[in-house]
Scaffold this active site. Sequence first.
Site, PDB file in Angstrom:
ATOM      1  CB  SER A  83       0.690   6.089   8.921  1.00  0.00           C
ATOM      2  OG  SER A  83       1.015   5.195  10.340  1.00  0.00           O
ATOM      3  CB  ILE A  84       2.097   2.906   4.803  1.00  0.00           C
ATOM      4  CG1 ILE A  84       0.898   3.001   5.264  1.00  0.00           C
ATOM      5  CG2 ILE A  84       2.669   2.151   4.249  1.00  0.00           C
ATOM      6  CD1 ILE A  84      -0.066   2.208   4.409  1.00  0.00           C
ATOM      7  CB  SER A 130       5.610  14.436   1.351  1.00  0.00           C
ATOM      8  OG  SER A 130       6.207  15.360   2.377  1.00  0.00           O
ATOM      9  NE  ARG A 131      -0.302  16.830   0.537  1.00  0.00           N
ATOM     10  CZ  ARG A 131      -2.114  16.511   1.451  1.00  0.00           C
ATOM     11  NH1 ARG A 131      -3.147  17.235   1.177  1.00  0.00           N
ATOM     12  NH2 ARG A 131      -1.898  15.949   2.000  1.00  0.00           N
ATOM     13  CB  VAL A 176       2.476  -1.399  -0.208  1.00  0.00           C
ATOM     14  CG1 VAL A 176       3.627  -2.792  -0.460  1.00  0.00           C
ATOM     15  CG2 VAL A 176       4.016   0.111   0.477  1.00  0.00           C
ATOM     16  NE  ARG A 220      -6.683   2.672  -3.127  1.00  0.00           N
ATOM     17  CZ  ARG A 220      -7.022   1.894  -1.814  1.00  0.00           C
ATOM     18  NH1 ARG A 220      -5.093   0.921  -1.355  1.00  0.00           N
ATOM     19  NH2 ARG A 220      -7.677   2.112  -1.185  1.00  0.00           N
ATOM     20  CD  GLU A 244      -5.646  -4.059  -6.802  1.00  0.00           C
ATOM     21  OE1 GLU A 244      -6.844  -3.826  -5.720  1.00  0.00           O
ATOM     22  OE2 GLU A 244      -4.517  -3.367  -6.273  1.00  0.00           O
ATOM     23  CG  HIS A 283      -5.069  -4.985  -2.671  1.00  0.00           C
ATOM     24  ND1 HIS A 283      -5.823  -3.921  -3.733  1.00  0.00           N
ATOM     25  CD2 HIS A 283      -4.415  -4.777  -1.425  1.00  0.00           C
ATOM     26  CE1 HIS A 283      -5.531  -2.845  -2.246  1.00  0.00           C
ATOM     27  NE2 HIS A 283      -5.217  -3.131  -1.530  1.00  0.00           N
TER      28      HIS A 283
END
Length: 326
Positions: free
Chosen positions: A164-165, A184-185, A241, A243, A272, A290
Amino acid sequence: MCDASTSRHLEVLLLQPLSLHFESTLSKKYNLLKPWLSPLPLNAFLSTHAQSIKAIVSSGPNCRAIENSLLQLVPNLGIVATATAGVDHVELEACRKKGVAVTNAGEVYSADAADFGVGLLIDLLRGISIRQRLKGDNHNHNHNHNLLGSQVSGKRVGIVGLGSIGSHVAKRLTAFGCPISYFSRAPKPNFPSYKYFSSVLDLARENDILVLSCALTDETRNIVNRDVMEALGKDGIIINVGRGALIDEPELVRCLKEGVIGGAGLDVFVNEPDVPKELFQMENVVLSDHRAVTTPESFKAVLELVIANLDAFFSGKPLLSPVLCS
């Protein structure tokens, strides 16, 4: 849907403080248990309320881990409702074995995260905040060629995680005339115009910029290592953006120091709120704490989604953003 008289008697466990508005809104419908206000240690507190806790709400960039040891203390738990997109703080296999449902923020944050990622990229390539910082430090950088900046338009962009992002990032950067490819996978048939790579290393070789927007899992931890950074090259840019642990952070610092890559725009970090101190001294780095999804619009939407997921669970209806169904 739960009515107010019924839901108000249901106990929902919070593992850490939420925003005042978040807690206030939840408390109108549910009885909130806040262990940090109790003199009891957490385990003793949970044992005291063990039979009545049916739901846990988790939120914040530094969510408390929800592990099997905690789940054993709340035998009647039915749902973990997180206000985060990522669920790497939840031991999903333990939840699966206990029949505990897990929900997340779904696509609530996607547009904000994509906006922020593109913002980091523009800032870094054009040297916006770096110029301001150096101006404040009274540095003479009029003849520093590295601070002339570089255009965004036409840059080849590789996206690690076209979910989605990532798809929102791609849509925005397509408007800049940027060729888009992704890892991607599996290939995404809904995006035939974007080139698919089955290897992050190959993706890096063919692009000027890597944008990291995938979930953190055992498979994606340190997915960007030194080999990937060397493949990206001395002019390459990394935007994260997703992890912090998607990148081998010590190697990132070394590669930035050594000029292996050209720069980085980072909103997330491994430990963090701690950030490697070397990054603060670098002119080819833009940092944020973050903040990618912290907008009033996203806060309102995620609060509504968390409540809707709780209401659906207690009413025996389908969850709105399930990661794991009970």
